[in-house]
Design a protein around this motif. Sequence first.
Motif, PDB file in Angstrom:
ATOM      1  N   ARG A 199      27.387  37.403  41.519  1.00  0.00           N
ATOM      2  CA  ARG A 199      28.622  37.493  40.747  1.00  0.00           C
ATOM      3  C   ARG A 199      29.641  38.386  41.443  1.00  0.00           C
ATOM      4  O   ARG A 199      30.840  38.080  41.468  1.00  0.00           O
ATOM      5  CB  ARG A 199      28.315  38.031  39.345  1.00  0.00           C
ATOM      6  CG  ARG A 199      27.397  37.149  38.525  1.00  0.00           C
ATOM      7  CD  ARG A 199      27.004  37.819  37.226  1.00  0.00           C
ATOM      8  NE  ARG A 199      28.153  37.988  36.362  1.00  0.00           N
ATOM      9  CZ  ARG A 199      28.531  37.107  35.442  1.00  0.00           C
ATOM     10  NH1 ARG A 199      27.835  36.001  35.277  1.00  0.00           N
ATOM     11  NH2 ARG A 199      29.585  37.334  34.698  1.00  0.00           N
ATOM     12  N   ASN A 200      29.192  39.500  42.019  1.00  0.00           N
ATOM     13  CA  ASN A 200      30.130  40.425  42.663  1.00  0.00           C
ATOM     14  C   ASN A 200      30.739  39.828  43.924  1.00  0.00           C
ATOM     15  O   ASN A 200      31.940  39.992  44.185  1.00  0.00           O
ATOM     16  CB  ASN A 200      29.406  41.733  43.007  1.00  0.00           C
ATOM     17  CG  ASN A 200      28.974  42.492  41.770  1.00  0.00           C
ATOM     18  OD1 ASN A 200      29.557  42.327  40.705  1.00  0.00           O
ATOM     19  ND2 ASN A 200      27.936  43.298  41.904  1.00  0.00           N
ATOM     20  N   VAL A 201      29.935  39.127  44.715  1.00  0.00           N
ATOM     21  CA  VAL A 201      30.443  38.567  45.978  1.00  0.00           C
ATOM     22  C   VAL A 201      31.365  37.389  45.714  1.00  0.00           C
ATOM     23  O   VAL A 201      32.461  37.294  46.282  1.00  0.00           O
ATOM     24  CB  VAL A 201      29.270  38.163  46.890  1.00  0.00           C
ATOM     25  CG1 VAL A 201      29.773  37.393  48.103  1.00  0.00           C
ATOM     26  CG2 VAL A 201      28.503  39.391  47.342  1.00  0.00           C
ATOM     27  N   LEU A 202      30.953  36.485  44.828  1.00  0.00           N
ATOM     28  CA  LEU A 202      31.769  35.292  44.579  1.00  0.00           C
ATOM     29  C   LEU A 202      33.026  35.620  43.782  1.00  0.00           C
ATOM     30  O   LEU A 202      33.986  34.851  43.811  1.00  0.00           O
ATOM     31  CB  LEU A 202      30.948  34.240  43.841  1.00  0.00           C
ATOM     32  CG  LEU A 202      29.739  33.686  44.606  1.00  0.00           C
ATOM     33  CD1 LEU A 202      29.053  32.602  43.805  1.00  0.00           C
ATOM     34  CD2 LEU A 202      30.169  33.149  45.967  1.00  0.00           C
ATOM     35  N   GLY A 203      33.042  36.726  43.055  1.00  0.00           N
ATOM     36  CA  GLY A 203      34.237  37.105  42.313  1.00  0.00           C
ATOM     37  C   GLY A 203      35.405  37.499  43.203  1.00  0.00           C
ATOM     38  O   GLY A 203      36.547  37.543  42.745  1.00  0.00           O
ATOM     39  N   THR A 204      35.137  37.784  44.478  1.00  0.00           N
ATOM     40  CA  THR A 204      36.193  38.152  45.430  1.00  0.00           C
ATOM     41  C   THR A 204      36.663  36.972  46.275  1.00  0.00           C
ATOM     42  O   THR A 204      37.448  37.175  47.196  1.00  0.00           O
ATOM     43  CB  THR A 204      35.686  39.265  46.360  1.00  0.00           C
ATOM     44  OG1 THR A 204      34.539  38.790  47.087  1.00  0.00           O
ATOM     45  CG2 THR A 204      35.287  40.493  45.562  1.00  0.00           C
ATOM     46  N   LYS A 205      36.179  35.751  45.973  1.00  0.00           N
ATOM     47  CA  LYS A 205      36.520  34.578  46.771  1.00  0.00           C
ATOM     48  C   LYS A 205      37.392  33.621  45.978  1.00  0.00           C
ATOM     49  O   LYS A 205      37.294  33.540  44.748  1.00  0.00           O
ATOM     50  CB  LYS A 205      35.247  33.838  47.222  1.00  0.00           C
ATOM     51  CG  LYS A 205      34.268  34.692  48.011  1.00  0.00           C
ATOM     52  CD  LYS A 205      34.831  35.123  49.345  1.00  0.00           C
ATOM     53  CE  LYS A 205      33.814  35.931  50.137  1.00  0.00           C
ATOM     54  NZ  LYS A 205      34.335  36.346  51.454  1.00  0.00           N
ATOM     55  N   ASN A 206      38.253  32.897  46.704  1.00  0.00           N
ATOM     56  CA  ASN A 206      39.021  31.822  46.087  1.00  0.00           C
ATOM     57  C   ASN A 206      38.156  30.576  45.961  1.00  0.00           C
ATOM     58  O   ASN A 206      37.083  30.475  46.560  1.00  0.00           O
ATOM     59  CB  ASN A 206      40.267  31.509  46.920  1.00  0.00           C
ATOM     60  CG  ASN A 206      41.235  32.675  46.952  1.00  0.00           C
ATOM     61  OD1 ASN A 206      41.374  33.398  45.973  1.00  0.00           O
ATOM     62  ND2 ASN A 206      41.898  32.858  48.086  1.00  0.00           N
ATOM     63  N   LEU A 207      38.660  29.610  45.187  1.00  0.00           N
ATOM     64  CA  LEU A 207      37.909  28.369  44.997  1.00  0.00           C
ATOM     65  C   LEU A 207      37.783  27.609  46.308  1.00  0.00           C
ATOM     66  O   LEU A 207      36.723  27.038  46.604  1.00  0.00           O
ATOM     67  CB  LEU A 207      38.591  27.506  43.932  1.00  0.00           C
ATOM     68  CG  LEU A 207      37.909  26.167  43.622  1.00  0.00           C
ATOM     69  CD1 LEU A 207      36.498  26.395  43.104  1.00  0.00           C
ATOM     70  CD2 LEU A 207      38.726  25.372  42.623  1.00  0.00           C
ATOM     71  N   SER A 208      38.832  27.580  47.107  1.00  0.00           N
ATOM     72  CA  SER A 208      38.761  26.887  48.397  1.00  0.00           C
ATOM     73  C   SER A 208      37.742  27.539  49.322  1.00  0.00           C
ATOM     74  O   SER A 208      36.983  26.851  50.018  1.00  0.00           O
ATOM     75  CB  SER A 208      40.145  26.870  49.049  1.00  0.00           C
ATOM     76  OG  SER A 208      40.624  28.199  49.242  1.00  0.00           O
ATOM     77  N   GLU A 209      37.688  28.876  49.337  1.00  0.00           N
ATOM     78  CA  GLU A 209      36.693  29.569  50.155  1.00  0.00           C
ATOM     79  C   GLU A 209      35.283  29.311  49.645  1.00  0.00           C
ATOM     80  O   GLU A 209      34.343  29.172  50.436  1.00  0.00           O
ATOM     81  CB  GLU A 209      36.978  31.069  50.162  1.00  0.00           C
ATOM     82  CG  GLU A 209      38.303  31.453  50.804  1.00  0.00           C
ATOM     83  CD  GLU A 209      38.587  32.933  50.700  1.00  0.00           C
ATOM     84  OE1 GLU A 209      39.564  33.386  51.311  1.00  0.00           O
ATOM     85  OE2 GLU A 209      37.824  33.639  50.006  1.00  0.00           O
ATOM     86  N   LEU A 210      35.138  29.240  48.335  1.00  0.00           N
ATOM     87  CA  LEU A 210      33.824  28.988  47.756  1.00  0.00           C
ATOM     88  C   LEU A 210      33.292  27.609  48.118  1.00  0.00           C
ATOM     89  O   LEU A 210      32.086  27.426  48.332  1.00  0.00           O
ATOM     90  CB  LEU A 210      33.901  29.151  46.239  1.00  0.00           C
ATOM     91  CG  LEU A 210      32.622  28.918  45.430  1.00  0.00           C
ATOM     92  CD1 LEU A 210      31.529  29.879  45.858  1.00  0.00           C
ATOM     93  CD2 LEU A 210      32.908  29.060  43.949  1.00  0.00           C
TER      94      LEU A 210
END
Length: 284
Positions: free
Chosen positions: A152-163
């Motif tokens: 949750r902490n790592v993905l919360g700092t990413k945009n949808l395109s980056e994800l």
Amino acid sequence: MTTVIRVQDRDTVSNRPIIQDDKPPSMGCFGWLIIIIAIIITIGLLPITIFMCIKIVQEYERAVIFRLGRILDKKPKGPGIFFVLPCTDSFMKVDLRTVTFNIPAQEFLTKDSVTVNVDGVVYFRVFDPICSVANVSNANQATQLLAQTTLRNVLGTKNLSELLSDREGISNSMQIALDEATGVWGIKVERVEIKDVKLPIQLQRAMAAEAEASREARAKVIAAEGEMNASRALKEASLVIAESPSALQLRYLQTLSTIAAERNSTIIFPLPIDIIHHFTSKRN
């Protein structure tokens, strides 16, 4: 007798070195008395106690022995046969094989405020059995809970395109974060993978409509470029035919041969525009 002191690790809170003493811990007079009594009882009842003293661990296991509540040695026992004293020694088996577990689907907001559900899988193993027993009550459960919060902490700092496009980079960053946190537990995180990214249905429809619109736009651009190239080719052909009037007759004969090859009973004769201009000029 000299005492050897070594620095094993650093405290994660104060960043100060953790100093450990290689000298075996003192049992005290009462502790040694209990150990001597246990040894005497074991020798006196040797035919019976031999089965209580001999223990076996598998090739992929290690045993951490506690004597009167203290870790007996800085190195775990095994694989194979080892001996324990009844009534004073207890041991715990630690599996050194790689363990896998699924990270439950986590719902969170990305950096661009999009709600997504992401799940993954983690591969880890125990590299220090003593730390995994002495520093944490349940290493496997602690690693699983830490993996959920780290996801949750790592993905919360990413945009949808980056994800959607940089899964490998996100997996590497999660592995580094988990490995640093679980090192004091004797856990080595070998690999982290993101399994599935679930988007809301409305967002899926919007993205599908956007992709379809972009494809249609590209198709129209390609068709317009084709029409432009065709018009340029027709212009060049008209210039060539205008320079040689006989080329028009040859093109006419070629067209007739093409129509005849298709077994068509209809033959088209072109009427020159000059003849129509001749009759209209006479009428005027």
